[in-house]
Design a protein around this motif. Structure first.
Motif, PDB file in Angstrom:
ATOM      1  N   ARG A 230       0.835  -1.210   0.000  1.00 23.77           N
ATOM      2  CA  ARG A 230       0.000   0.000   0.000  1.00 23.77           C
ATOM      3  C   ARG A 230       0.873   1.264   0.000  1.00 23.77           C
ATOM      4  O   ARG A 230       0.681   2.188   0.778  1.00 23.77           O
ATOM      5  CB  ARG A 230      -0.947   0.004   1.193  1.00 23.77           C
ATOM      6  CG  ARG A 230      -1.966  -1.127   1.200  1.00 23.77           C
ATOM      7  CD  ARG A 230      -2.867  -1.114   2.430  1.00 23.77           C
ATOM      8  NE  ARG A 230      -3.522   0.182   2.583  1.00 23.77           N
ATOM      9  CZ  ARG A 230      -3.287   1.021   3.608  1.00 23.77           C
ATOM     10  NH1 ARG A 230      -2.395   0.707   4.541  1.00 23.77           N
ATOM     11  NH2 ARG A 230      -3.935   2.171   3.687  1.00 23.77           N
ATOM     12  N   ILE A 231       1.828   1.272  -0.923  1.00 23.32           N
ATOM     13  CA  ILE A 231       2.698   2.432  -1.113  1.00 23.32           C
ATOM     14  C   ILE A 231       2.081   3.336  -2.157  1.00 23.32           C
ATOM     15  O   ILE A 231       1.742   2.873  -3.243  1.00 23.32           O
ATOM     16  CB  ILE A 231       4.106   1.990  -1.572  1.00 23.32           C
ATOM     17  CG1 ILE A 231       4.737   1.034  -0.559  1.00 23.32           C
ATOM     18  CG2 ILE A 231       4.999   3.194  -1.817  1.00 23.32           C
ATOM     19  CD1 ILE A 231       5.027   1.637   0.783  1.00 23.32           C
ATOM     20  N   ILE A 235       2.089   5.183   4.079  1.00 24.51           N
ATOM     21  CA  ILE A 235       3.092   6.074   4.674  1.00 24.51           C
ATOM     22  C   ILE A 235       2.782   7.526   4.333  1.00 24.51           C
ATOM     23  O   ILE A 235       3.680   8.367   4.307  1.00 24.51           O
ATOM     24  CB  ILE A 235       4.508   5.704   4.174  1.00 24.51           C
ATOM     25  CG1 ILE A 235       4.597   5.805   2.645  1.00 24.51           C
ATOM     26  CG2 ILE A 235       4.882   4.301   4.617  1.00 24.51           C
ATOM     27  CD1 ILE A 235       6.021   5.697   2.101  1.00 24.51           C
ATOM     28  N   ARG A 236       1.527   7.846   4.102  1.00 25.90           N
ATOM     29  CA  ARG A 236       1.126   9.123   3.517  1.00 25.90           C
ATOM     30  C   ARG A 236       1.558  10.342   4.324  1.00 25.90           C
ATOM     31  O   ARG A 236       1.720  11.438   3.780  1.00 25.90           O
ATOM     32  CB  ARG A 236      -0.388   9.154   3.332  1.00 25.90           C
ATOM     33  CG  ARG A 236      -1.176   9.034   4.629  1.00 25.90           C
ATOM     34  CD  ARG A 236      -2.669   8.870   4.350  1.00 25.90           C
ATOM     35  NE  ARG A 236      -3.440   8.739   5.577  1.00 25.90           N
ATOM     36  CZ  ARG A 236      -3.604   7.605   6.248  1.00 25.90           C
ATOM     37  NH1 ARG A 236      -3.027   6.503   5.802  1.00 25.90           N
ATOM     38  NH2 ARG A 236      -4.323   7.567   7.355  1.00 25.90           N
ATOM     39  N   HIS A 237       1.758  10.183   5.642  1.00 24.96           N
ATOM     40  CA  HIS A 237       2.128  11.328   6.474  1.00 24.96           C
ATOM     41  C   HIS A 237       3.613  11.379   6.789  1.00 24.96           C
ATOM     42  O   HIS A 237       4.064  12.230   7.547  1.00 24.96           O
ATOM     43  CB  HIS A 237       1.357  11.284   7.802  1.00 24.96           C
ATOM     44  CG  HIS A 237       1.413   9.949   8.481  1.00 24.96           C
ATOM     45  ND1 HIS A 237       2.596   9.378   8.916  1.00 24.96           N
ATOM     46  CD2 HIS A 237       0.428   9.068   8.787  1.00 24.96           C
ATOM     47  CE1 HIS A 237       2.335   8.213   9.469  1.00 24.96           C
ATOM     48  NE2 HIS A 237       1.025   7.986   9.399  1.00 24.96           N
ATOM     49  N   ALA A 238       4.409  10.466   6.212  1.00 27.30           N
ATOM     50  CA  ALA A 238       5.829  10.366   6.576  1.00 27.30           C
ATOM     51  C   ALA A 238       6.633  11.507   5.962  1.00 27.30           C
ATOM     52  O   ALA A 238       6.609  11.703   4.745  1.00 27.30           O
ATOM     53  CB  ALA A 238       6.389   9.024   6.127  1.00 27.30           C
ATOM     54  N   VAL A 239       7.335  12.240   6.798  1.00 25.04           N
ATOM     55  CA  VAL A 239       8.240  13.280   6.307  1.00 25.04           C
ATOM     56  C   VAL A 239       9.519  12.640   5.776  1.00 25.04           C
ATOM     57  O   VAL A 239      10.045  13.030   4.733  1.00 25.04           O
ATOM     58  CB  VAL A 239       8.560  14.290   7.437  1.00 25.04           C
ATOM     59  CG1 VAL A 239       9.589  15.317   6.969  1.00 25.04           C
ATOM     60  CG2 VAL A 239       7.278  14.987   7.895  1.00 25.04           C
ATOM     61  N   ILE A 240      10.028  11.626   6.481  1.00 24.89           N
ATOM     62  CA  ILE A 240      11.185  10.867   6.005  1.00 24.89           C
ATOM     63  C   ILE A 240      10.630   9.658   5.259  1.00 24.89           C
ATOM     64  O   ILE A 240      10.615   8.523   5.740  1.00 24.89           O
ATOM     65  CB  ILE A 240      12.092  10.460   7.183  1.00 24.89           C
ATOM     66  CG1 ILE A 240      12.423  11.692   8.019  1.00 24.89           C
ATOM     67  CG2 ILE A 240      13.379   9.825   6.688  1.00 24.89           C
ATOM     68  CD1 ILE A 240      13.202  11.405   9.276  1.00 24.89           C
ATOM     69  N   ASP A 241      10.156   9.914   4.047  1.00 22.84           N
ATOM     70  CA  ASP A 241       9.352   8.927   3.323  1.00 22.84           C
ATOM     71  C   ASP A 241      10.167   7.753   2.817  1.00 22.84           C
ATOM     72  O   ASP A 241       9.641   6.654   2.658  1.00 22.84           O
ATOM     73  CB  ASP A 241       8.626   9.602   2.148  1.00 22.84           C
ATOM     74  CG  ASP A 241       9.569  10.402   1.269  1.00 22.84           C
ATOM     75  OD1 ASP A 241      10.150   9.831   0.336  1.00 22.84           O
ATOM     76  OD2 ASP A 241       9.720  11.605   1.537  1.00 22.84           O
ATOM     77  N   ARG A 247      10.649   0.433   5.315  1.00 21.73           N
ATOM     78  CA  ARG A 247      10.095  -0.328   6.434  1.00 21.73           C
ATOM     79  C   ARG A 247       8.787  -1.006   6.047  1.00 21.73           C
ATOM     80  O   ARG A 247       8.527  -2.147   6.452  1.00 21.73           O
ATOM     81  CB  ARG A 247       9.883   0.601   7.629  1.00 21.73           C
ATOM     82  CG  ARG A 247      11.178   0.994   8.326  1.00 21.73           C
ATOM     83  CD  ARG A 247      10.937   2.032   9.409  1.00 21.73           C
ATOM     84  NE  ARG A 247      12.185   2.339  10.118  1.00 21.73           N
ATOM     85  CZ  ARG A 247      12.349   3.398  10.897  1.00 21.73           C
ATOM     86  NH1 ARG A 247      11.345   4.262  11.058  1.00 21.73           N
ATOM     87  NH2 ARG A 247      13.510   3.600  11.518  1.00 21.73           N
ATOM     88  N   ALA A 248       7.970  -0.311   5.267  1.00 24.06           N
ATOM     89  CA  ALA A 248       6.708  -0.915   4.836  1.00 24.06           C
ATOM     90  C   ALA A 248       6.957  -2.122   3.942  1.00 24.06           C
ATOM     91  O   ALA A 248       6.292  -3.159   4.073  1.00 24.06           O
ATOM     92  CB  ALA A 248       5.854   0.131   4.106  1.00 24.06           C
ATOM     93  N   VAL A 249       7.917  -1.998   3.039  1.00 24.16           N
ATOM     94  CA  VAL A 249       8.235  -3.111   2.139  1.00 24.16           C
ATOM     95  C   VAL A 249       8.838  -4.279   2.913  1.00 24.16           C
ATOM     96  O   VAL A 249       8.436  -5.435   2.748  1.00 24.16           O
ATOM     97  CB  VAL A 249       9.186  -2.645   1.021  1.00 24.16           C
ATOM     98  CG1 VAL A 249       9.714  -3.837   0.226  1.00 24.16           C
ATOM     99  CG2 VAL A 249       8.476  -1.666   0.085  1.00 24.16           C
ATOM    100  N   LYS A 250       9.801  -3.976   3.779  1.00 29.98           N
ATOM    101  CA  LYS A 250      10.459  -5.043   4.525  1.00 29.98           C
ATOM    102  C   LYS A 250       9.509  -5.679   5.531  1.00 29.98           C
ATOM    103  O   LYS A 250       9.581  -6.880   5.792  1.00 29.98           O
ATOM    104  CB  LYS A 250      11.700  -4.504   5.242  1.00 29.98           C
ATOM    105  CG  LYS A 250      12.749  -5.567   5.503  1.00 29.98           C
ATOM    106  CD  LYS A 250      14.121  -4.972   5.738  1.00 29.98           C
ATOM    107  CE  LYS A 250      15.202  -6.020   5.587  1.00 29.98           C
ATOM    108  NZ  LYS A 250      16.565  -5.473   5.761  1.00 29.98           N
ATOM    109  N   GLY A 251       8.604  -4.880   6.081  1.00 30.06           N
ATOM    110  CA  GLY A 251       7.624  -5.430   7.008  1.00 30.06           C
ATOM    111  C   GLY A 251       6.696  -6.434   6.352  1.00 30.06           C
ATOM    112  O   GLY A 251       6.152  -7.318   7.015  1.00 30.06           O
ATOM    113  N   GLY A 252       6.526  -6.318   5.039  1.00 29.05           N
ATOM    114  CA  GLY A 252       5.708  -7.261   4.287  1.00 29.05           C
ATOM    115  C   GLY A 252       6.503  -8.404   3.701  1.00 29.05           C
ATOM    116  O   GLY A 252       6.001  -9.138   2.842  1.00 29.05           O
TER     117      GLY A 252
END
Length: 397
Positions: A230-231, A235-241, A247-252
């Motif tokens: 879901r990229i 991570i829509r609010h992440a300043v350090i995107d 992290r989102a990719v590795k978490g999956g």
């Protein structure tokens, strides 16, 4: 008696600093090495389709040096470029179309998503729009790259070949930043050095390792992985995107590779200290999750690791504390030695290496200033937008 106690305390503090440096040298993923480049790869039998997404806000000054390098990529497969104009006031979109007409090459689509809704950073809202446009072409890979990044003609080819050969879901390269001015030479190599110290590249590429990071200027992302993770919505609010994406990719369960670039360069100038200060301070406190305790720990850590060695050397030598002076000198020597490879990568004179404590002090001040600006309501500000902390943003179900 009092002076003896002070010298003894200084010796103990210097010893802790030296121990920290020995731990960093031996146990922190060889962060100081700069030989993590694109892994060995071979050309695939069939070249997958790629869509390049370029978020751009007020980038007319750098676009002539970066966009043509994307349009003229020597890529054997199908590829096209989507430049998303994020509310620019300097004619970025019009200039992009003019450059495409002048240079030709890959097809270019220029579009704008409008202002981001609450809870979205402008860049990620633009990336979302670009990915939505790209999905109509059903690409296998997405290249997310910033508007100030110039690519060598074979950059895309090598990125895709590395991703295919290694089975990576993300292949990211940290662009070589500009180092022309005095302040750039003093601050920029240290910026990359500190990043590698926090996120050792070798650990990122290791399956099963928890360390995750990417460099937002150049991220080749498998389209299927982006959808599964879901990229960028997740991570829509992440300043350090870039770190949030990794992290989102590795978490999956995704496989990530990050290293230093040889064919990717940033063309954005930071000629003055205040330009570099703004670049660092806008996101430093966000990196610490806006946590005052993490801020205090970071300031103390920077002081212990980077400032104590020269202080112990000077004070110890001045007060007759030979052991403290020698211990501080050893810690400073290890620090200097680990910084040399980064200076060589940036082709800078090695006499800058002993100045790392001064640069670290500047970063300490930038981090504190980032927190001060946050509590004044001006934190995480960039190009006319100020972003709220993530936990202040309502979740969309």
């Amino acid at each position: 008696m009092g002076q003896t106690a002070r010298v003894s305390a200084l010796l103990w503090i210097a010893a802790v600093s030296l121990a920290a440096w020995l731990w960093l040298l031996l146990c922190q993923g060889r962060f100081w090495r700069t030989d993590v480049r694109l892994p060995p790869h071979r050309d695939p039998d069939d070249w997958p389709s790629v869509c390049v997404v370029v978020p751009a806000r007020d980038e007319a000054a750098v676009l002539p040096s970066s966009l043509p390098s994307l349009l003229t990529q020597e890529y054997p497969g199908r590829a096209e470029v989507f430049l998303v104009d994020d509310g620019s006031a300097d004619g970025t979109g019009e200039l992009a179309r003019e450059l495409a007409g002048r240079h030709g090459g890959l097809p270019l689509t220029v579009d704008s998503p409008g202002e981001p809704p609450a809870g979205w950073t402008g860049k990620l809202w633009a990336v979302r729009h670009g990915i939505s446009l790209a999905r109509a072409r059903d690409p296998e890979y997405l290249l997310l790259t910033d508007a100030d990044i110039a690519h060598a003609p074979d950059s895309l080819r090598h990125l895709v070949a590395a991703a295919r050969t290694g089975g990576f879901d993300v292949v990211s390269q940290m662009a070589r930043l500009r180092v022309d001015s005095v302040w750039e030479r003093l601050v920029v190599p240290a910026f990359v050095y500190f990043f590698a110290q926090l996120y050792p590249f070798r650990r990122i590429g290791r399956r099963g390792a928890r360390t995750a990071a990417a460099a937002g200027g150049c991220v080749l992302l498998r389209a299927e992985t982006a959808e599964r993770a879901r990229i960028p919505d997740a991570i829509r609010h992440a300043v350090i995107d870039d770190v949030a994406l990794a992290r989102a990719v590795k978490g999956g369960g995704g496989h990530i590779w990050l290293g230093l670039a040889e064919r990717v360069d940033s063309v954005r100038p930071y000629p003055r200290l205040q330009d570099l200060w703004r670049m660092v301070s806008r996101s430093a406190y966000a990196q610490l999750r806006h946590n005052p305790l993490l801020l205090a720990g970071t300031v103390a850590g920077l002081g212990l690791v980077y400032l104590v060695p020269p202080v112990a050397l000077v004070v110890g030598a001045a007060t007759g504390g030979t052991a403290a002076a020698v211990t501080g000198a050893l810690a400073w020597l290890v620090m200097t030695g680990t910084y040399v490879p980064m200076l060589r990568y940036y082709r800078q004179p090695l006499w800058l290496a002993p100045l790392l404590p001064f640069t670290a002090f500047l970063y300490l001040l930038m981090t504190v200033d980032s927190a001060v600006q946050h509590y004044r309501g001006r934190g995480a500000a960039w190009k006319g937008r100020t972003y709220t902390r993530p936990d202040a943003v309502p979740d969309e179900g």
